[in-house]
Motif scaffolding. Sequence first.
Motif, PDB file in Angstrom:
ATOM      1  N   GLY A  64      -2.083 -13.196  10.555  1.00 53.17           N
ATOM      2  CA  GLY A  64      -3.025 -12.204  10.070  1.00 53.17           C
ATOM      3  C   GLY A  64      -3.617 -12.602   8.743  1.00 53.17           C
ATOM      4  N   VAL A  65      -4.831 -12.122   8.469  1.00 52.07           N
ATOM      5  CA  VAL A  65      -5.493 -12.446   7.207  1.00 52.07           C
ATOM      6  C   VAL A  65      -6.470 -11.319   6.865  1.00 52.07           C
ATOM      7  N   SER A  66      -6.594 -11.034   5.591  1.00 55.68           N
ATOM      8  CA  SER A  66      -7.514  -9.982   5.140  1.00 55.68           C
ATOM      9  C   SER A  66      -8.848 -10.600   4.739  1.00 55.68           C
ATOM     10  N   ALA A  67      -9.858  -9.745   4.604  1.00 56.21           N
ATOM     11  CA  ALA A  67     -11.111 -10.175   4.009  1.00 56.21           C
ATOM     12  C   ALA A  67     -10.892 -10.352   2.509  1.00 56.21           C
ATOM     13  N   VAL A  68     -11.718 -11.191   1.897  1.00 54.57           N
ATOM     14  CA  VAL A  68     -11.578 -11.443   0.471  1.00 54.57           C
ATOM     15  C   VAL A  68     -11.881 -10.168  -0.322  1.00 54.57           C
ATOM     16  N   GLU A  69     -11.154  -9.969  -1.405  1.00 61.32           N
ATOM     17  CA  GLU A  69     -11.299  -8.766  -2.229  1.00 61.32           C
ATOM     18  C   GLU A  69     -11.305  -9.189  -3.698  1.00 61.32           C
ATOM     19  N   ARG A  70     -12.367  -8.843  -4.413  1.00 66.32           N
ATOM     20  CA  ARG A  70     -12.486  -9.255  -5.809  1.00 66.32           C
ATOM     21  C   ARG A  70     -11.912  -8.186  -6.722  1.00 66.32           C
ATOM     22  N   LEU A  71     -11.042  -8.617  -7.646  1.00 66.17           N
ATOM     23  CA  LEU A  71     -10.445  -7.722  -8.630  1.00 66.17           C
ATOM     24  C   LEU A  71     -10.843  -8.178 -10.025  1.00 66.17           C
ATOM     25  N   GLY A  72     -11.067  -7.209 -10.891  1.00 60.57           N
ATOM     26  CA  GLY A  72     -11.452  -7.516 -12.260  1.00 60.57           C
ATOM     27  C   GLY A  72     -10.250  -7.728 -13.165  1.00 60.57           C
ATOM     28  N   THR A  73     -10.488  -7.717 -14.434  1.00 58.89           N
ATOM     29  CA  THR A  73      -9.442  -7.948 -15.424  1.00 58.89           C
ATOM     30  C   THR A  73      -8.262  -6.996 -15.213  1.00 58.89           C
ATOM     31  N   GLY A  74      -7.074  -7.542 -15.200  1.00 65.71           N
ATOM     32  CA  GLY A  74      -5.879  -6.735 -15.003  1.00 65.71           C
ATOM     33  C   GLY A  74      -5.464  -6.574 -13.566  1.00 65.71           C
ATOM     34  N   GLY A  75      -6.321  -7.023 -12.619  1.00 63.98           N
ATOM     35  CA  GLY A  75      -5.959  -6.954 -11.207  1.00 63.98           C
ATOM     36  C   GLY A  75      -5.969  -5.542 -10.649  1.00 63.98           C
ATOM     37  N   GLY A  76      -5.156  -5.290  -9.653  1.00 65.74           N
ATOM     38  CA  GLY A  76      -5.092  -3.979  -9.013  1.00 65.74           C
ATOM     39  C   GLY A  76      -4.555  -4.096  -7.604  1.00 65.74           C
ATOM     40  N   ARG A  77      -4.478  -2.999  -6.911  1.00 64.30           N
ATOM     41  CA  ARG A  77      -3.926  -2.966  -5.562  1.00 64.30           C
ATOM     42  C   ARG A  77      -4.964  -3.469  -4.558  1.00 64.30           C
ATOM     43  N   LEU A  78      -4.550  -4.348  -3.661  1.00 61.15           N
ATOM     44  CA  LEU A  78      -5.421  -4.817  -2.595  1.00 61.15           C
ATOM     45  C   LEU A  78      -5.478  -3.777  -1.476  1.00 61.15           C
ATOM     46  N   GLU A  79      -6.671  -3.497  -0.989  1.00 65.79           N
ATOM     47  CA  GLU A  79      -6.854  -2.446   0.006  1.00 65.79           C
ATOM     48  C   GLU A  79      -7.315  -2.962   1.370  1.00 65.79           C
TER      49      GLU A  79
END
Length: 212
Positions: A64-79
């Motif tokens: 399995g693989v997700s679509a790419v998700e861009r996170l800004g400074t500090g990161g965050g939860r992948l959805e």
Amino acid sequence: MRGTVRRVCVAGAVLGALVAGPTACTGETEADGAARETHRAVPRACVDGTFTWSRVTERDRLTGVSAVERLGTGGGRLENPMRRVYTPRPSVHADGPAPSAAEILFSFGRKTGEIDSDARTLAEAGGDTWAFTDVRLPAPELDADRVTPRAAGEFVQYAGVREVSADFRYTCPDGRTVSGHARNWTVDIGGLMDCEEEADSPLAREAARHSC
């Protein structure tokens, strides 16, 4: 940020209750079907034969693989959820009357080290059984563990398994032999990669080709 990977051995876990693996050996299933239809005696597998294994191979497979998700400074939860690209399934095939799929996988598990038992056969294992012997063992769920990167980047989450496969020959005391092939998965792999960095494993590179 380098990719991270989790590896959890699940297929070798001991189950509390006996799992009666269905007969997945091609030859035995056809023979049983012929017996029901014609009511004639058909050859049956001997119960005191010996397994010989060859061409044992291991391969990591992306599941399995997700679509790419861009996170800004500090990161965050992948959805983004993962989409399935491959479903691993245990399988056993034989060219004639052979022991049950569970017995074959028990021998295969001992050969690969997935099953630690002094018993010569599953029937002699004292009522214990292992998930590795279950031909109906389900594929690991996707998105079971969501990841929260703590840095900026373009992230892809992926999952995989380690598959093992081999050829076998089952030899009866009277000299009869049956050949076949078995396959199962042994490790549930989870990973996270940043598309802005170089992938550091074959699974990560395959995930990058899908999503980055």
